[in-house]
Design a protein around this motif. Structure first.
Motif, short mmCIF file in Angstrom:
data_model
loop_
_atom_site.label_atom_id
_atom_site.label_comp_id
_atom_site.label_asym_id
_atom_site.label_seq_id
_atom_site.Cartn_x
_atom_site.Cartn_y
_atom_site.Cartn_z
N ASP A 525 42.96 23.22 -40.36
CA ASP A 525 44.28 22.66 -40.12
C ASP A 525 44.85 22.10 -41.42
OD1 ASP A 525 44.57 23.07 -37.28
OD2 ASP A 525 43.04 21.53 -37.00
N ILE A 538 50.64 19.57 -40.06
CA ILE A 538 51.88 20.30 -40.33
C ILE A 538 51.72 21.82 -40.28
CG2 ILE A 538 52.87 18.44 -41.70
CD1 ILE A 538 52.00 19.95 -44.22
N ASP A 539 50.49 22.32 -40.24
CA ASP A 539 50.34 23.78 -40.32
C ASP A 539 48.91 24.15 -39.94
OD1 ASP A 539 51.03 26.41 -40.82
OD2 ASP A 539 51.89 25.98 -42.78
N GLU A 556 52.53 29.26 -36.41
CA GLU A 556 52.44 28.06 -35.57
C GLU A 556 53.40 26.97 -36.04
OE1 GLU A 556 47.91 28.40 -33.85
OE2 GLU A 556 48.30 27.04 -35.50
N LYS A 557 53.69 26.95 -37.32
CA LYS A 557 54.68 26.00 -37.84
C LYS A 557 56.05 26.29 -37.22
CE LYS A 557 57.22 25.28 -42.17
NZ LYS A 557 57.30 25.72 -43.59
N ASN A 560 56.08 25.41 -33.42
CA ASN A 560 56.17 23.98 -33.14
C ASN A 560 57.60 23.46 -33.27
OD1 ASN A 560 53.46 23.70 -32.57
ND2 ASN A 560 52.91 23.17 -34.68
N GLU A 636 61.71 32.75 -42.58
CA GLU A 636 60.86 32.18 -41.53
C GLU A 636 61.53 32.21 -40.16
OE1 GLU A 636 58.12 28.75 -43.40
OE2 GLU A 636 60.26 28.40 -43.75
#
Length: 682
Positions: A525, A538-539, A556-557, A560, A636
């Protein structure tokens, strides 16, 4: 919960009620209790050491941790899980221990001494059947009193418990039984017995069943040469031969469990945890909770899987303090009914449950400006108290706005422990205000037992996971490929301490891949140190890929951020190295989408709405807006989405038991839709 705010009238009566409410609110503000100051300044929540560019942080609750002397136990008479249960029996004065209920009936209870006797008899019965200290024994069962009796029975003779669970499937269960060389597994019902019989390894010789079995199952087991024996019969054997087999209590260094984690790929990994690992972790949590820690008057509801360490640690804390644990009936749809009957004072929780509570309440106010205003006033008032250290549920806002929410969970919750997945700051703040209780959020993984960091009561700022616990230290290390550097306060989270596992069972290579030569566990993580010494996740290091133009993407960033949309229930972001952009599969929020559709005269079921271009445009626009606000770069942001009406779930194989997305399975499941989106974007 659905009836929250339904009492609000309209028109002049509504205006009068607002005036009255404001007056009452003013009175309560003038008479509200004073908050208790935190144990230390919240702008400095961890000690800082310097090790080159790596910032190592340790707990302020244990000054010796700066010198590498981590907390190992809270009580000298409680260094193993065997001793923890016995301490609870003394603390509670043989109080209620394990509770269960049948439909439409109150809870029934086993007291501590009876539970201890039954556990000892069960362990003794297994010894009489040929098991020895150090033997591995499986349990494949939903949460129930027998689960705990098996566990404590094994500890009475220094045996090791290994949990199986539904989503592993027959192949993975067979792999675990074979790797751990288990000859005995305890199962709760006929279905689980049959699943094990489907791929039973040659080492499996005995199945202990809690519930009755069908004749066909008995015949099938007999044909395969596997003995079936009832749970009560093992207890009777132990009782009859208790004089022949003295207890063999474990030492702190002994392995208490091998906890198999179901990853997204490959065979499960067996995390070896010692008694000291677990006791140190639980003790550090209890130390940090201070006056809010469990006590002998507390009641906890058990519904998260006992096969995983978050629930296990919460129960260990209860037993250590002499509290009571009541088990839900096994159907998550009836959990709230169980809570109303049990009236628990504390519970572990996962974000998915809290998100549902939040969304239900939001759904009741979306159609009314007046209700939205009152809810906003209630939240502002309660949050203002939280900032002053006041936590209570007896304000006028609790009576008028939040009572239904509190009663849906039994009305007595005073402590809620959140873990297993990220929780949005909006939902966390809502829960703290609405439930009027202490809510702490932790971060960790099975390899460090459960949490290695935990938020501190008094810190009401959300979206971080607190400082390190007293049993370990935390540092960040560089991840150059993702442009995270420890010197800038960002990097891969690494943990070192008494709670770190003993390695993966029979898998030294995998162990070396996460444990370095200095004993640091590399979690995978990505974290960031906040100025006050707390950690923010954070990531994720593992789930990254490079687009065709060379830019790295951490899906996943993005997920979220997008999950914060009111129209999004679940999201899976996908990209390929041969493509220049990313796309997403989104499961819409049923209530939010249907309400919007109704307001815009768009009829149809959720399946129909998912195929409507107007709904798709709405959701794509909303997540893009959130992405911009969160600072996502253009590459992104997803360029197309597919709306899917059915949730990702453990049952359909798209989520792990800890509610994490199974990315390879999602990719395979949605391959036609992913291919179609890319074909249209080309």
């Amino acid at each position: 919960m659905e009836e929250a705010l339904d009492w609000v009238p309209g028109g002049a009566a509504g205006v009068a009620m607002i005036a009255g409410t404001v007056a009452l609110g003013t009175y309560y503000l003038a008479t509200r209790p004073k908050g208790r100051p935190p144990m230390f300044p919240l702008n400095e929540q961890a000690f800082l050491e310097q090790e080159g560019a790596e910032m190592i942080r340790t707990s302020r609750f244990c000054k010796d941790s700066k010198d590498g002397k981590f907390m190992r136990c809270l009580y000298e008479d409680c260094r193993t899980l065997y001793e923890a249960f016995r301490r609870g029996a003394k603390e509670s004065n043989n109080g209620t221990c394990l509770g269960w209920r049948e439909k439409n009936k109150p809870y029934q209870w086993l007291h501590y001494n009876e539970a201890l006797l039954r556990a000892k008899n069960f362990g003794c019965g297994l010894v009489h059947l040929g098991l020895q200290p150090g033997s591995h024994v499986g349990i494949y069962s939903q949460n129930c009193p027998e689960w705990v009796l098996v566990e404590q029975g094994l500890y009475s003779y220094s045996m090791v418990i290994i949990a199986l669970y539904d989503t592993l499937g027959a192949d993975a269960c067979a792999f675990i039984i074979n790797q751990a060389e288990m000859n005995t597994v305890v199962c709760d019902d006929d279905a689980k017995i049959n699943l094990l019989l489907d791929k039973a390894p040659s080492c499996l010789r005995r199945l202990v069943h809690i519930k009755d079995l069908r004749r066909e199952t008995v015949a099938r087991a007999r044909k395969q040469g596997i003995e079936l024996i009832r749970f009560e019969e093992v207890e009777r054997l132990g009782s009859a031969h208790s004089h022949s087999y003295r207890e063999r209590p474990p030492t702190p260094d002994d392995i208490c469990t091998v906890c198999y984690t179901s990853g997204t790929t490959g065979n499960p990994k067996g995390v070896m945890l010692s008694h000291e690992n677990v006791i140190a972790c639980v003790s550090a949590v209890l130390l940090q909770l201070g006056e809010h820690r469990p006590n002998r008057s507390d009641v906890m509801i058990s519904f998260l899987p006992l096969a995983h360490m978050l629930e296990r640690c919460c129960q260990v804390a209860m037993y250590m303090q002499g509290g009571s644990v009541g088990f839900f009936r096994g159907d998550i749809r009836e959990l709230m009914d169980d809570m109303k009957v049990l009236k628990p004072t504390l519970t572990p929780a996962v974000p998915r449950l809290l998100n549902r509570i939040h969304d239900k309440v939001m759904g009741t106010v979306n159609g009314s400006t007046l209700k939205r205003m009152l809810l906003r006033m209630a939240m502002n008032s309660k949050f203002g108290e939280l900032q002053k250290g006041v936590v209570r549920k007896n304000t006028i806002w609790d009576t008028l706005i939040f009572k239904k929410v509190q009663e849906s969970m039994g009305g007595r919750i005073r402590l809620l422990v959140v873990g297993s997945a990220p929780l949005s700051g909006t939902v966390l703040t809502f829960v703290r205000c609405a439930l009027g209780c202490v809510v702490v959020e932790g971060y960790g993984q099975t390899e460090c037992v459960a949490p290695c960091t935990l938020t501190i009561q008094g810190d009401c700022v959300p979206e971080h996971v607190g400082p390190p616990l007293a049993c370990s230290s935390v540092k960040l290390v560089d991840v150059p490929d993702m442009e995270y550097f420890a010197s800038a306060g960002q990097g891969e989270v690494c943990v070192k301490g008494v709670n770190i596992f003993k390695g993966y069972f029979k898998d030294p290579e995998r162990t070396k891949s996460v444990m370095d030569s200095e004993g640091w566990l590399h979690t995978g993580d990505i974290g960031m140190w906040l100025p006050n010494g707390t950690l923010k996740i954070i990531d994720r290091k593992k789930h990254i890929f490079k687009l065709s133009q060379g830019e790295y993407i951490a899906p996943e960033k993005i997920e979220n951020i997008y999950i914060q949309s009111q129209f999004v229930s679940q999201v899976y972001v996908y990209g390929e190295s041969l493509k220049s952009c990313v796309v997403a599969i989104i499961v819409p929020d049923v209530e939010a989408v249907k309400q919007w559709a109704g307001e815009n005269d768009i009829p149809g079921t959720l399946s129909v709405l998912c195929a409507d271009d107007r709904v798709k445009a709405l959701i794509l626009s909303d997540v893009t807006r959130l992405g911009k606000e969160a600072g996502l770069k253009s590459f992104e942001q997803v360029k197309d989405i597919y709306l899917h009406p059915d949730p990702f779930s453990v049952q359909n194989g798209l989520l792990t038991p800890t509610m994490k997305t199974k990315r390879p399975q999602l990719k395979a499941y949605f391959k036609p839709q992913l291919d179609d989106m890319y074909s249209r974007l080309n």
